[in-house]
Enzyme design. Structure first.
Site, PDB file in Angstrom:
ATOM      1  N   TYR A 156       2.813  34.027   9.041  1.00 30.58           N
ATOM      2  CA  TYR A 156       2.357  33.409   7.791  1.00 30.58           C
ATOM      3  C   TYR A 156       2.663  31.922   7.842  1.00 30.58           C
ATOM      4  O   TYR A 156       3.783  31.532   8.186  1.00 30.58           O
ATOM      5  CB  TYR A 156       3.072  34.044   6.602  1.00 30.58           C
ATOM      6  CG  TYR A 156       2.717  33.433   5.261  1.00 30.58           C
ATOM      7  CD1 TYR A 156       1.420  33.550   4.736  1.00 30.58           C
ATOM      8  CD2 TYR A 156       3.668  32.726   4.510  1.00 30.58           C
ATOM      9  CE1 TYR A 156       1.096  32.991   3.507  1.00 30.58           C
ATOM     10  CE2 TYR A 156       3.347  32.170   3.274  1.00 30.58           C
ATOM     11  CZ  TYR A 156       2.060  32.309   2.778  1.00 30.58           C
ATOM     12  OH  TYR A 156       1.742  31.761   1.557  1.00 30.58           O
ATOM     13  N   ASP A 203       6.346  26.333  13.301  1.00 28.33           N
ATOM     14  CA  ASP A 203       6.538  26.484  11.856  1.00 28.33           C
ATOM     15  C   ASP A 203       7.964  26.971  11.602  1.00 28.33           C
ATOM     16  O   ASP A 203       8.257  28.164  11.675  1.00 28.33           O
ATOM     17  CB  ASP A 203       5.509  27.482  11.313  1.00 28.33           C
ATOM     18  CG  ASP A 203       5.678  27.715   9.812  1.00 28.33           C
ATOM     19  OD1 ASP A 203       6.684  27.235   9.233  1.00 28.33           O
ATOM     20  OD2 ASP A 203       4.808  28.385   9.227  1.00 28.33           O
ATOM     21  N   LYS A 251      11.735  25.356   2.602  1.00 25.04           N
ATOM     22  CA  LYS A 251      12.864  26.223   2.219  1.00 25.04           C
ATOM     23  C   LYS A 251      14.223  25.513   2.294  1.00 25.04           C
ATOM     24  O   LYS A 251      14.531  24.709   1.429  1.00 25.04           O
ATOM     25  CB  LYS A 251      12.784  27.527   3.022  1.00 25.04           C
ATOM     26  CG  LYS A 251      11.469  28.270   2.660  1.00 25.04           C
ATOM     27  CD  LYS A 251      11.334  29.683   3.177  1.00 25.04           C
ATOM     28  CE  LYS A 251      10.099  30.336   2.557  1.00 25.04           C
ATOM     29  NZ  LYS A 251       9.105  30.823   3.475  1.00 25.04           N
TER      30      LYS A 251
HETATM   31  C1  LIG Z   1       7.577  30.449   3.303  1.00 24.36           C
HETATM   32  C2  LIG Z   1       6.813  30.066   4.497  1.00 24.36           C
HETATM   33  C3  LIG Z   1       5.717  29.186   4.443  1.00 24.36           C
HETATM   34  C4  LIG Z   1       5.164  28.680   3.132  1.00 24.36           C
HETATM   35  O1  LIG Z   1       6.060  27.879   2.441  1.00 24.36           O
HETATM   36  P1  LIG Z   1       5.829  27.688   0.841  1.00 24.36           P
HETATM   37  O2  LIG Z   1       6.902  26.732   0.462  1.00 24.36           O
HETATM   38  O3  LIG Z   1       5.956  29.039   0.252  1.00 24.36           O
HETATM   39  O4  LIG Z   1       4.477  27.117   0.670  1.00 24.36           O
HETATM   40  C5  LIG Z   1       5.128  28.794   5.619  1.00 24.36           C
HETATM   41  N1  LIG Z   1       5.564  29.256   6.802  1.00 24.36           N
HETATM   42  C6  LIG Z   1       6.602  30.101   6.904  1.00 24.36           C
HETATM   43  C7  LIG Z   1       7.059  30.551   8.240  1.00 24.36           C
HETATM   44  C8  LIG Z   1       7.249  30.548   5.751  1.00 24.36           C
HETATM   45  O5  LIG Z   1       8.246  31.433   5.868  1.00 24.36           O
END
Ligand SMILES: *Cc1c(COP(=O)(O)O)cnc(C)c1O
Length: 431
Positions: free
Chosen positions: A144, A238, A266
Site C-alpha cells: 500500500y 516507501d 507516520k
Molecule cells: C500508512 C502508509 C501510507 C499512507 O500514509 P497516509 O499518511 O495514511 O497517507 C503509505 N505507505 C505506507 C507503507 C503506509 O504504511
C-alpha cells in the site's frame, strides 16, 4: 465488556460521517461489530469512551512509537502552540527536522515535507517521472502506498479487508502505466523491465506491513536494488511505516540498501500530520522552486508538527529501543505460536523489528497471495478475544501490530495472557 457509549456514538456518527469513520481501516467491517470510540491515551494504554482500558498495539497505525503523551513531545508541542500554529513562511524547525532526517537516511541530501504518507508518495511518482523522463511505474501486489490513483491497484490491507479490487473513480488511464509485480519474486520484476523500456521507478514497502508483515528475502531486496540501478530505474522505498521504526535509519539501514527516493510519514510527525520525500541533490533539485516539478502545500512543514517530529526523533535516537523491540517481539511471537499449538490452530507469525503479525495459516507467508489464504474467521474470533482481554490490535488480518518504547514487562505479560485466552476462543470454532 460494556461498550454502550461506543455503540451510541457509532450510530450517531453515521449521520454526517461516512460509515462514522474518517478512514476505512478504522471500520470493523472485516471483524464485525462496531468500532470502538476512543477518548484518551497515555503511555502504552488507550481508553475507550466506556472507560475500558487496552494495551495499544495499533498506536495510530504506527506514529506513536514512544507511546502516548511522551513528556518531552507534549512540552515541545505546547510551546509551539503558544508561539504560533502556522505562518505560511519558513521556520528554523523545518531545517532542524530536515537535518535529522537526512542524517538518518544516507541517500537523502534534501527532503521536502508534506502532510501525509499519501502525499509523499504521489509527489515521489511525479518526481521519478520528471527525473527519468519515463512514465511507467512498478508496484508489488499487497503493498500500500497511499490512496493516489496511480498506486491504488492491488493495494493491500484496507482494500483486501473490504474485498474491493481497486477503487471506483480511478480512471483506467490513471493506472495504465502501473505494472504489478509479486513480492519476493525478482523474476516478476525482471519480466517487466525486459518488456518495457519506459519504467521510471519501482515502488516498494521495504518490509511490507499492509498485507500483514511480510519481509523481503535478502537476495530479493539486494537484487532489486541492483537491477533497478542497471536499468536506470529509480528505486522508491516507501518507509512511511518503517522509517524510524525498523531502525533509526529505517528498513534501509536494517536491510543494507539505499533508495533513490525515500518516502516517510507516520513516526516522522510524532502523531501529527507529516509526510516527507527525499533523495540525493541531483533528483531533489528537480523540485520547485529549484526545478520544474511542481509540488506545494499550505500547511507543509507545519510548525506544531515539526516540533512534534523533532522531539519524537530526538527522544527515539536517545532511547535507541531497537534491540529491546526485537526481544519483546520475540517473546510475543513465542506466545502466539505456543498458544496456537496448544489449541491445535494453524498459525504463522511474521515479524521484523517492532512490527509483528500472526497469520491464521499453516504455511509461510511471503507474498500477497499467500497472505490471502488466511482463515479470517479465526482471526475475527481472535481479535474479539484480545479486545475482551484488554489488548487493542488493528481490526484486520492484514495489518501489523506495533510495539512502543514504553511497553513494560507487565504489559507484555498481559499481552501473553490475552493471547492465551483469545486462542482458546479460536479453538471453540476449530474443534
Ligand atoms: C500508512 C502508509 C501510507 C499512507 O500514509 P497516509 O499518511 O495514511 O497517507 C503509505 N505507505 C505506507 C507503507 C503506509 O504504511
Amino acid at each position: 465488556m460494556n461498550n454502550t457509549k461506543s455503540q451510541e456514538l457509532y450510530a450517531a456518527g453515521q449521520k454526517h460521517l461516512v460509515g462514522a469513520v474518517n478512514s476505512p481501516v478504522r471500520a470493523f467491517n472485516s471483524v464485525g461489530g462496531n468500532p470502538l470510540f476512543m477518548e484518551r491515551a497515555h503511555g502504552s494504554k488507550i481508553y475507550d469512551v466506556d472507560g475500558n482500558e487496552y494495551i495499544d498495539m495499533v498506536l495510530s497505525y504506527g506514529p506513536m512509537i514512544l507511546g502516548h503523551g511522551n513528556d518531552k513531545v507534549v512540552a515541545s508541542v505546547q510551546k509551539q502552540v503558544c508561539t504560533g500554529f502556522t505562518f505560511g513562511a519558513s521556520t528554523e524547525d523545518e531545517i532542524t527536522l530536515a537535518e535529522m532526517v537526512c542524517d538518518a537516511f544516507p541517500g537523502m541530501d534534501k527532503v521536502r515535507f508534506v502532510n501525509s504518507g499519501t502525499e509523499a508518495i504521489l509527489s515521489a511518482i511525479r518526481l521519478a517521472r520528471a527525473f527519468t523522463n519515463k512514465n511507467h511505474i512498478i508496484k508489488f501486489a499487497g503493498c500500500y502506498h497511499g490512496h493516489s490513483d496511480a498506486l491504488l491497484v492491488a493495494a493491500g490491507s484496507g482494500l483486501a479487508t473490504l474485498s474491493i479490487p481497486g477503487s471506483k473513480g480511478v480512471p483506467a488511464d490513471a493506472v495504465k502505466n502501473t505494472l504489478i509485480a509479486t513480492y519476493n519474486d525478482i523474476d516478476s520484476v525482471k519480466k517487466h523491465i525486459a518488456e518495457c523500456d519506459d519504467i521510471a521507478a519501482v515502488f516498494i514497502e521495504p518490509i511490507a506491513g499492509n498485507m500483514g508483515v511480510v519481509k523481503p528475502t535478502d537476495d530479493f531486496i539486494k537484487e532489486l536494488r541492483q537491477i533497478t540501478k542497471e536499468a536506470e530505474i529509480l528505486l522508491v522505498v516507501d518507509e512511511v511505516m518503517t522509517g524510524f521504526r525498523s531502525k533509526f535509519g529505517g528498513a534501509q539501514e536494517l536491510l543494507g540498501i539505499e533508495a533513490d527516493i525515500t518516502c516517510l510519514g507516520k513516526v516522522v510527525g510524532g502523531g501529527f500530520p507529516v509526510g516527507a520525500y527525499g533523495a540525493r541533490n541531483e533528483i531533489m533539485e528537480m523540485v520547485s522552486p529549484l526545478g520544474a516539478m511542481y509540488q506545494a502545500g499550505t500547511l507543509s512543514g507545519n510548525p506544531v508538527a515539526m516540533a512534534a517530529g523533532i522531539s519524537t526523533l530526538t527522544e527515539l535516537k536517545a532511547q535507541n529501543p531497537y534491540n529491546k523491540f526485537n526481544e519483546q517481539a520475540e517473546v510475543i511471537e513465542k506466545a502466539l505460536i505456543d498458544a496456537a499449538s496448544a489449541n491445535g490452530i494453524d498459525l504463522t507469525v511474521n515479524r521484523f523489528g517492532s512490527m509483528i503479525n500472526p497469520f491464521f495459516n499453516a504455511k509461510t507467508v511471503t507474498n500477497f497471495d499467500e497472505a490471502q489464504e488466511c482463515n479470517t474467521e479465526q482471526f475475527t474470533k481472535f481479535f474479539w478475544g484480545l479486545i475482551e482481554n484488554g489488548v487493542y490490535i488493528p481490526p484486520s488480518q492484514f495489518e501489523a501490530w506495533f510495539l512502543c518504547t514504553v511497553l513494560s514487562e507487565g504489559d507484555i505479560n498481559k499481552i501473553i495472557s490475552a493471547i492465551n485466552n483469545a486462542m482458546k476462543k479460536v479453538n471453540e470454532i476449530v474443534n
